[in-house]
Design a protein around this motif. Structure first.
Motif, PDB file in Angstrom:
ATOM      1  N   VAL A 175      -3.994  30.225  26.346  1.00  0.00           N
ATOM      2  CA  VAL A 175      -3.211  28.478  25.522  1.00  0.00           C
ATOM      3  C   VAL A 175      -3.522  28.966  24.033  1.00  0.00           C
ATOM      4  CG1 VAL A 175      -2.920  26.247  25.454  1.00  0.00           C
ATOM      5  CG2 VAL A 175      -3.930  27.974  27.758  1.00  0.00           C
ATOM      6  N   LYS A 176      -4.358  29.323  23.756  1.00  0.00           N
ATOM      7  CA  LYS A 176      -4.355  29.310  22.031  1.00  0.00           C
ATOM      8  C   LYS A 176      -3.460  30.664  21.185  1.00  0.00           C
ATOM      9  CE  LYS A 176      -9.692  29.288  22.026  1.00  0.00           C
ATOM     10  NZ  LYS A 176     -11.292  29.766  21.615  1.00  0.00           N
ATOM     11  N   LYS A 177      -3.201  31.799  22.265  1.00  0.00           N
ATOM     12  CA  LYS A 177      -2.264  32.341  21.486  1.00  0.00           C
ATOM     13  C   LYS A 177      -0.573  32.043  21.878  1.00  0.00           C
ATOM     14  CE  LYS A 177      -4.930  36.982  22.581  1.00  0.00           C
ATOM     15  NZ  LYS A 177      -4.559  37.648  23.772  1.00  0.00           N
ATOM     16  N   ALA A 178      -0.553  31.015  22.588  1.00  0.00           N
ATOM     17  CA  ALA A 178       0.631  30.943  22.977  1.00  0.00           C
ATOM     18  C   ALA A 178       1.230  28.952  21.850  1.00  0.00           C
ATOM     19  CB  ALA A 178       1.279  30.000  24.689  1.00  0.00           C
ATOM     20  N   LEU A 179       0.458  28.222  21.625  1.00  0.00           N
ATOM     21  CA  LEU A 179       0.467  27.386  21.364  1.00  0.00           C
ATOM     22  C   LEU A 179      -0.327  27.277  19.987  1.00  0.00           C
ATOM     23  CD1 LEU A 179       1.493  23.825  21.478  1.00  0.00           C
ATOM     24  CD2 LEU A 179      -0.389  23.448  22.921  1.00  0.00           C
ATOM     25  N   PRO A 180       0.676  27.769  18.297  1.00  0.00           N
ATOM     26  CA  PRO A 180       0.103  27.447  17.546  1.00  0.00           C
ATOM     27  C   PRO A 180      -0.398  26.055  16.706  1.00  0.00           C
ATOM     28  CG  PRO A 180       1.939  28.160  17.474  1.00  0.00           C
ATOM     29  CD  PRO A 180       1.385  28.570  18.486  1.00  0.00           C
ATOM     30  N   ALA A 222       3.700  20.251  24.996  1.00  0.00           N
ATOM     31  CA  ALA A 222       2.337  21.078  24.574  1.00  0.00           C
ATOM     32  C   ALA A 222       2.039  22.479  25.364  1.00  0.00           C
ATOM     33  CB  ALA A 222       0.983  20.810  24.244  1.00  0.00           C
ATOM     34  N   ALA A 223       1.984  21.828  27.224  1.00  0.00           N
ATOM     35  CA  ALA A 223       2.503  22.588  27.611  1.00  0.00           C
ATOM     36  C   ALA A 223       4.036  23.516  28.322  1.00  0.00           C
ATOM     37  CB  ALA A 223       2.197  22.138  29.358  1.00  0.00           C
ATOM     38  N   GLY A 224       4.994  22.788  27.637  1.00  0.00           N
ATOM     39  CA  GLY A 224       6.083  23.421  28.152  1.00  0.00           C
ATOM     40  C   GLY A 224       6.279  24.585  26.787  1.00  0.00           C
ATOM     41  N   ILE A 225       5.718  24.161  25.938  1.00  0.00           N
ATOM     42  CA  ILE A 225       6.505  25.085  24.435  1.00  0.00           C
ATOM     43  C   ILE A 225       5.171  26.583  25.166  1.00  0.00           C
ATOM     44  CG2 ILE A 225       5.005  24.449  23.000  1.00  0.00           C
ATOM     45  CD1 ILE A 225       8.088  26.035  22.280  1.00  0.00           C
ATOM     46  N   ALA A 226       4.287  26.000  25.411  1.00  0.00           N
ATOM     47  CA  ALA A 226       3.193  26.927  26.073  1.00  0.00           C
ATOM     48  C   ALA A 226       3.584  28.117  26.855  1.00  0.00           C
ATOM     49  CB  ALA A 226       1.765  26.409  25.756  1.00  0.00           C
ATOM     50  N   LEU A 227       4.596  27.171  27.858  1.00  0.00           N
ATOM     51  CA  LEU A 227       4.588  28.215  29.292  1.00  0.00           C
ATOM     52  C   LEU A 227       5.793  29.087  28.145  1.00  0.00           C
ATOM     53  CD1 LEU A 227       4.744  28.466  31.937  1.00  0.00           C
ATOM     54  CD2 LEU A 227       6.489  26.804  32.151  1.00  0.00           C
ATOM     55  N   GLU A 228       6.675  28.509  27.412  1.00  0.00           N
ATOM     56  CA  GLU A 228       7.517  28.915  26.899  1.00  0.00           C
ATOM     57  C   GLU A 228       7.151  30.202  26.152  1.00  0.00           C
ATOM     58  OE1 GLU A 228      11.332  28.662  23.951  1.00  0.00           O
ATOM     59  OE2 GLU A 228      10.471  27.102  25.130  1.00  0.00           O
ATOM     60  N   ASN A 229       6.194  30.323  25.009  1.00  0.00           N
ATOM     61  CA  ASN A 229       5.448  31.060  24.899  1.00  0.00           C
ATOM     62  C   ASN A 229       4.863  32.168  25.073  1.00  0.00           C
ATOM     63  OD1 ASN A 229       6.971  30.470  22.283  1.00  0.00           O
ATOM     64  ND2 ASN A 229       5.481  28.943  21.420  1.00  0.00           N
ATOM     65  N   ALA A 230       4.227  31.928  26.560  1.00  0.00           N
ATOM     66  CA  ALA A 230       3.420  32.606  27.354  1.00  0.00           C
ATOM     67  C   ALA A 230       4.958  33.994  27.960  1.00  0.00           C
ATOM     68  CB  ALA A 230       2.375  32.110  27.901  1.00  0.00           C
ATOM     69  N   LYS A 231       5.679  33.504  28.881  1.00  0.00           N
ATOM     70  CA  LYS A 231       6.828  34.019  29.342  1.00  0.00           C
ATOM     71  C   LYS A 231       6.953  35.130  27.496  1.00  0.00           C
ATOM     72  CE  LYS A 231       8.015  30.875  33.177  1.00  0.00           C
ATOM     73  NZ  LYS A 231       9.394  30.280  32.643  1.00  0.00           N
ATOM     74  N   LYS A 232       7.332  35.216  26.978  1.00  0.00           N
ATOM     75  CA  LYS A 232       8.018  35.669  25.602  1.00  0.00           C
ATOM     76  C   LYS A 232       6.851  36.811  25.170  1.00  0.00           C
ATOM     77  CE  LYS A 232      10.999  32.319  23.338  1.00  0.00           C
ATOM     78  NZ  LYS A 232      11.125  31.416  22.540  1.00  0.00           N
ATOM     79  N   LYS A 233       5.440  36.410  25.353  1.00  0.00           N
ATOM     80  CA  LYS A 233       4.266  37.006  24.830  1.00  0.00           C
ATOM     81  C   LYS A 233       4.147  37.571  25.813  1.00  0.00           C
ATOM     82  CE  LYS A 233       3.677  34.803  20.745  1.00  0.00           C
ATOM     83  NZ  LYS A 233       2.283  34.130  20.128  1.00  0.00           N
ATOM     84  N   LYS A 234       4.292  37.639  26.690  1.00  0.00           N
ATOM     85  CA  LYS A 234       4.047  38.027  28.313  1.00  0.00           C
ATOM     86  C   LYS A 234       2.694  37.958  28.747  1.00  0.00           C
ATOM     87  CE  LYS A 234       7.749  42.108  29.010  1.00  0.00           C
ATOM     88  NZ  LYS A 234       7.791  43.465  28.697  1.00  0.00           N
ATOM     89  N   LEU A 235       1.846  36.591  28.461  1.00  0.00           N
ATOM     90  CA  LEU A 235       1.237  36.560  28.694  1.00  0.00           C
ATOM     91  C   LEU A 235       0.295  35.457  29.985  1.00  0.00           C
ATOM     92  CD1 LEU A 235       0.570  34.162  24.961  1.00  0.00           C
ATOM     93  CD2 LEU A 235      -0.816  36.760  25.995  1.00  0.00           C
ATOM     94  N   GLY A 236      -1.065  36.020  30.662  1.00  0.00           N
ATOM     95  CA  GLY A 236      -1.189  35.308  31.427  1.00  0.00           C
ATOM     96  C   GLY A 236      -1.160  36.079  32.920  1.00  0.00           C
ATOM     97  N   GLU A 237      -0.865  35.624  33.919  1.00  0.00           N
ATOM     98  CA  GLU A 237      -1.362  36.276  35.224  1.00  0.00           C
ATOM     99  C   GLU A 237      -0.319  35.391  36.276  1.00  0.00           C
ATOM    100  OE1 GLU A 237      -4.202  38.116  38.843  1.00  0.00           O
ATOM    101  OE2 GLU A 237      -5.305  37.088  36.648  1.00  0.00           O
ATOM    102  N   ILE A 238       0.325  35.652  36.992  1.00  0.00           N
ATOM    103  CA  ILE A 238       0.925  36.016  37.895  1.00  0.00           C
ATOM    104  C   ILE A 238       0.505  35.099  39.398  1.00  0.00           C
ATOM    105  CG2 ILE A 238       3.070  35.616  39.386  1.00  0.00           C
ATOM    106  CD1 ILE A 238       4.523  36.802  36.662  1.00  0.00           C
TER     107      ILE A 238
END
Length: 329
Positions: free
Chosen positions: A11-16, A310-326
């Protein structure tokens, strides 16, 4: 069903902060325009642990965004060496209700709360503000400082916390990060920290005022985020009486925060003393600061619409940056 799990680090990386401030403007705009479906947060109290469990759902239909946050605030955790706040945010597909993501809500809450302060500071604080005083030393205090430094060229930071060790740790860890200046000074009392400050930020769990009107500079701006219950009061009533008061949500301010509720019950102010919701100022319906000598006050209890964007943009950025675990459920 596939769900993307985002950790605190994700979330830190995906939500500047700069991004969070921009989307928070949209959240406030939609809220004050009546385009958000958002009940007042539900509460379950756990008195023995000085705890409260909060549930905060919201939907911004026009933007096709839905999320719900579950957050606990347990006062006794500080004695246990545990975080005061624990939280998760669930993001849903606005077309079919499918759960898309489960993400850390503690970091998201800190960032979106700071972002709200950033928006208010941008519209209400003196444009040439140089000195900011921070009362409190936790995560909310840190995010407020980061947000203020995004919208104003701050030269000096003053920090006060009841525990000097925490104040010094704050100063050591925050000095020179990003747009935060290296000049962070630790003070032994809130009164000393406030004198001459252009911007004041409070993020405490105090039930008694930590800010007194007599110590505030003429023309300063105040951000208060700590008081989220009717008996909690960070700011003394005299300050409220003498301020142009702006809130994130009128409904929330009149019911949830002692900073407003207490002077109302004392008959010191009336409901119309609240000048505006910040969204009305964002939308251009009302003006922000109109005088260099004006004392402005922004009270935020935090609204679920902030979590949604905030959650919406974090999710969008996380997908772009390939962050997280499915994970599959």
């Amino acid at each position: 069903m596939e769900i993307l799990i985002l950790s605190a680090d994700d979330v830190k990386k995906a939500l500047p902060m700069n991004t969070a401030i921009e989307v928070t403007k949209r959240a406030y705009s939609r809220l004050s325009s009546g385009r958000v479906q958002m009940p007042l947060r539900s509460r379950i109290h756990i008195p023995k642990q000085e705890g409260v469990l909060l549930t905060m759902p919201a939907a911004i239909i026009d933007d096709k965004e839905i999320a719900v946050k579950i957050v606990s605030v347990f006062g006794n955790n500080l004695k246990r060496g545990l975080p005061l706040i624990h939280a998760v945010v669930i993001v849903l597909d606005a077309m079919n209700g499918k759960i898309l993501s489960l993400m850390d809500g503690e970091v998201l809450t800190a960032v979106r709360t700071g972002a709200g302060v950033g928006v208010a500071t941008d519209f209400l604080s003196p444009i040439n503000s140089k000195i900011v005083a921070i009362i409190g030393s936790g995560k909310q205090a840190r995010s407020q400082l980061e947000a203020v430094c995004e919208v104003r060229l701050i030269k000096q930071v003053r920090i006060y916390s009841p525990t000097k060790f925490n104040s010094q740790k704050f100063a050591d860890e925050m000095s020179g990060i990003g747009k935060i200046p290296k000049d962070i000074r630790v003070f032994s009392s809130p009164a000393d920290a406030l004198k001459g400050a252009d911007i004041i930020c409070t993020a405490t769990t105090s039930f008694n005022p930590v800010i007194s009107f007599k110590n505030i500079k003429h023309g300063a701006h105040i951000n208060a985020v700590g008081s989220f219950q009717p008996k909690m009061q960070e700011i003394d009533s005299e300050t409220i009486i003498n301020s142009r008061v702006v809130v994130d949500s009128m409904e929330s301010a009149l019911l949830e925060t002692g900073d407003i509720v207490i002077p109302l019950k004392q008959g010191l102010i009336k409901k119309n003393h609240i000048y505006a919701e910040i969204g009305e100022i964002v939308n251009g319906e009302k003006k922000g600061r109109t005088s260099s000598k004006q004392l402005t006050f922004f009270k935020s209890c935090g609204v679920a619409a902030q979590d949604v964007v905030a959650a919406g943009i974090a999710l969008e950025n996380a997908k772009k940056k390939k962050l997280g675990e499915i994970v599959l459920l």
